[in-house]
Motif scaffolding. Structure first.
Motif, PDB file in Angstrom:
ATOM      1  N   SER A  17      -6.324  -1.360  -4.595  1.00 12.35           N
ATOM      2  CA  SER A  17      -7.305  -1.571  -5.660  1.00 12.35           C
ATOM      3  C   SER A  17      -7.227  -0.429  -6.658  1.00 12.35           C
ATOM      4  O   SER A  17      -6.677   0.633  -6.372  1.00 12.35           O
ATOM      5  CB  SER A  17      -8.724  -1.683  -5.089  1.00 12.35           C
ATOM      6  OG  SER A  17      -9.129  -0.453  -4.510  1.00 12.35           O
ATOM      7  N   SER A  18      -7.787  -0.679  -7.844  1.00 11.92           N
ATOM      8  CA  SER A  18      -7.834   0.334  -8.901  1.00 11.92           C
ATOM      9  C   SER A  18      -9.276   0.739  -9.113  1.00 11.92           C
ATOM     10  O   SER A  18     -10.181  -0.093  -9.058  1.00 11.92           O
ATOM     11  CB  SER A  18      -7.257  -0.216 -10.196  1.00 11.92           C
ATOM     12  OG  SER A  18      -5.895  -0.528 -10.018  1.00 11.92           O
ATOM     13  N   GLY A  19      -9.468   2.029  -9.382  1.00 10.09           N
ATOM     14  CA  GLY A  19     -10.820   2.538  -9.568  1.00 10.09           C
ATOM     15  C   GLY A  19     -10.989   3.230 -10.903  1.00 10.09           C
ATOM     16  O   GLY A  19     -10.144   3.135 -11.797  1.00 10.09           O
ATOM     17  N   LYS A  20     -12.097   3.957 -11.011  1.00 11.24           N
ATOM     18  CA  LYS A  20     -12.440   4.665 -12.234  1.00 11.24           C
ATOM     19  C   LYS A  20     -11.422   5.761 -12.533  1.00 11.24           C
ATOM     20  O   LYS A  20     -10.884   6.387 -11.639  1.00 11.24           O
ATOM     21  CB  LYS A  20     -13.824   5.287 -12.107  1.00 11.24           C
ATOM     22  CG  LYS A  20     -14.931   4.288 -11.943  1.00 11.24           C
ATOM     23  CD  LYS A  20     -16.257   4.989 -11.780  1.00 11.24           C
ATOM     24  CE  LYS A  20     -17.366   3.979 -11.557  1.00 11.24           C
ATOM     25  NZ  LYS A  20     -18.654   4.619 -11.321  1.00 11.24           N
ATOM     26  N   GLY A  21     -11.186   5.991 -13.793  1.00 12.41           N
ATOM     27  CA  GLY A  21     -10.329   7.079 -14.223  1.00 12.41           C
ATOM     28  C   GLY A  21      -8.871   6.928 -13.847  1.00 12.41           C
ATOM     29  O   GLY A  21      -8.130   7.896 -13.830  1.00 12.41           O
ATOM     30  N   GLY A  22      -8.450   5.707 -13.510  1.00 14.16           N
ATOM     31  CA  GLY A  22      -7.058   5.471 -13.176  1.00 14.16           C
ATOM     32  C   GLY A  22      -6.679   5.750 -11.735  1.00 14.16           C
ATOM     33  O   GLY A  22      -5.521   5.625 -11.370  1.00 14.16           O
ATOM     34  N   TRP A  23      -7.652   6.165 -10.919  1.00 15.20           N
ATOM     35  CA  TRP A  23      -7.376   6.399  -9.506  1.00 15.20           C
ATOM     36  C   TRP A  23      -7.126   5.056  -8.814  1.00 15.20           C
ATOM     37  O   TRP A  23      -7.800   4.063  -9.096  1.00 15.20           O
ATOM     38  CB  TRP A  23      -8.550   7.110  -8.840  1.00 15.20           C
ATOM     39  CG  TRP A  23      -8.606   8.572  -9.142  1.00 15.20           C
ATOM     40  CD1 TRP A  23      -8.742   9.148 -10.381  1.00 15.20           C
ATOM     41  CD2 TRP A  23      -8.533   9.638  -8.213  1.00 15.20           C
ATOM     42  NE1 TRP A  23      -8.757  10.504 -10.265  1.00 15.20           N
ATOM     43  CE2 TRP A  23      -8.635  10.841  -8.946  1.00 15.20           C
ATOM     44  CE3 TRP A  23      -8.400   9.710  -6.840  1.00 15.20           C
ATOM     45  CZ2 TRP A  23      -8.605  12.091  -8.343  1.00 15.20           C
ATOM     46  CZ3 TRP A  23      -8.376  10.957  -6.238  1.00 15.20           C
ATOM     47  CH2 TRP A  23      -8.468  12.129  -6.981  1.00 15.20           C
ATOM     48  N   ASN A  24      -6.139   5.032  -7.914  1.00 14.21           N
ATOM     49  CA  ASN A  24      -5.784   3.811  -7.193  1.00 14.21           C
ATOM     50  C   ASN A  24      -5.832   4.042  -5.693  1.00 14.21           C
ATOM     51  O   ASN A  24      -5.376   5.085  -5.207  1.00 14.21           O
ATOM     52  CB  ASN A  24      -4.366   3.356  -7.558  1.00 14.21           C
ATOM     53  CG  ASN A  24      -4.265   2.887  -8.981  1.00 14.21           C
ATOM     54  OD1 ASN A  24      -5.161   2.247  -9.500  1.00 14.21           O
ATOM     55  ND2 ASN A  24      -3.168   3.207  -9.628  1.00 14.21           N
ATOM     56  N   LEU A  25      -6.363   3.068  -4.978  1.00 10.95           N
ATOM     57  CA  LEU A  25      -6.295   3.063  -3.523  1.00 10.95           C
ATOM     58  C   LEU A  25      -4.936   2.471  -3.170  1.00 10.95           C
ATOM     59  O   LEU A  25      -4.626   1.343  -3.557  1.00 10.95           O
ATOM     60  CB  LEU A  25      -7.418   2.217  -2.927  1.00 10.95           C
ATOM     61  CG  LEU A  25      -7.491   2.155  -1.411  1.00 10.95           C
ATOM     62  CD1 LEU A  25      -7.755   3.541  -0.815  1.00 10.95           C
ATOM     63  CD2 LEU A  25      -8.563   1.173  -0.971  1.00 10.95           C
ATOM     64  N   GLU A  26      -4.109   3.265  -2.465  1.00 12.02           N
ATOM     65  CA  GLU A  26      -2.721   2.880  -2.234  1.00 12.02           C
ATOM     66  C   GLU A  26      -2.344   2.950  -0.763  1.00 12.02           C
ATOM     67  O   GLU A  26      -2.908   3.732  -0.006  1.00 12.02           O
ATOM     68  CB  GLU A  26      -1.781   3.822  -2.998  1.00 12.02           C
ATOM     69  CG  GLU A  26      -1.982   3.825  -4.487  1.00 12.02           C
ATOM     70  CD  GLU A  26      -1.086   4.824  -5.200  1.00 12.02           C
ATOM     71  OE1 GLU A  26      -0.186   5.402  -4.557  1.00 12.02           O
ATOM     72  OE2 GLU A  26      -1.291   5.021  -6.415  1.00 12.02           O
ATOM     73  N   LEU A  27      -1.359   2.134  -0.412  1.00 17.23           N
ATOM     74  CA  LEU A  27      -0.686   2.231   0.886  1.00 17.23           C
ATOM     75  C   LEU A  27       0.688   2.811   0.622  1.00 17.23           C
ATOM     76  O   LEU A  27       1.469   2.248  -0.154  1.00 17.23           O
ATOM     77  CB  LEU A  27      -0.564   0.856   1.556  1.00 17.23           C
ATOM     78  CG  LEU A  27       0.248   0.812   2.852  1.00 17.23           C
ATOM     79  CD1 LEU A  27      -0.377   1.697   3.929  1.00 17.23           C
ATOM     80  CD2 LEU A  27       0.381  -0.623   3.348  1.00 17.23           C
ATOM     81  N   ASN A  28       0.962   3.967   1.223  1.00 20.47           N
ATOM     82  CA  ASN A  28       2.235   4.668   1.039  1.00 20.47           C
ATOM     83  C   ASN A  28       2.752   5.165   2.384  1.00 20.47           C
ATOM     84  O   ASN A  28       1.998   5.247   3.360  1.00 20.47           O
ATOM     85  CB  ASN A  28       2.048   5.892   0.127  1.00 20.47           C
ATOM     86  CG  ASN A  28       1.623   5.529  -1.269  1.00 20.47           C
ATOM     87  OD1 ASN A  28       2.235   4.695  -1.906  1.00 20.47           O
ATOM     88  ND2 ASN A  28       0.560   6.153  -1.748  1.00 20.47           N
TER      89      ASN A  28
END
Length: 74
Positions: A17-28
């Motif tokens: 998902s994408s959040g405020k300020g361009g921060w993204n919840l990622e799987l890496n």
């Protein structure tokens, strides 16, 4: 106790998902302090220099989570 650590994103699997300020919840896949890479879920700043708290999983733990989620109706 020092807060110094190193990390390397060895493989970007995807954005959850994408959040405020361009921060993204990622799987890496991330190597922490030169150790073998593990699956990692957390939010990252756009430049990947800042991160939130997250969860790191081995392949077996990720497989167990996948199996558990497959038993649920989402």
């Amino acid at each position: 106790m020092a807060d110094d650590f190193s990390f390397e994103i060895t493989k970007s699997i995807g954005t959850i998902s994408s959040g405020k300020g361009g921060w993204n919840l990622e799987l890496n896949m991330i190597s922490w302090n030169g150790r073998p890479p593990k699956y990692d879920i957390r939010s990252w700043s756009p430049d990947h220099q800042k991160m939130s708290k997250g969860i790191t999983l081995t392949q077996d733990e990720l497989a167990a989570l996948k199996s558990l989620l497959n038993t649920r109706e989402l």
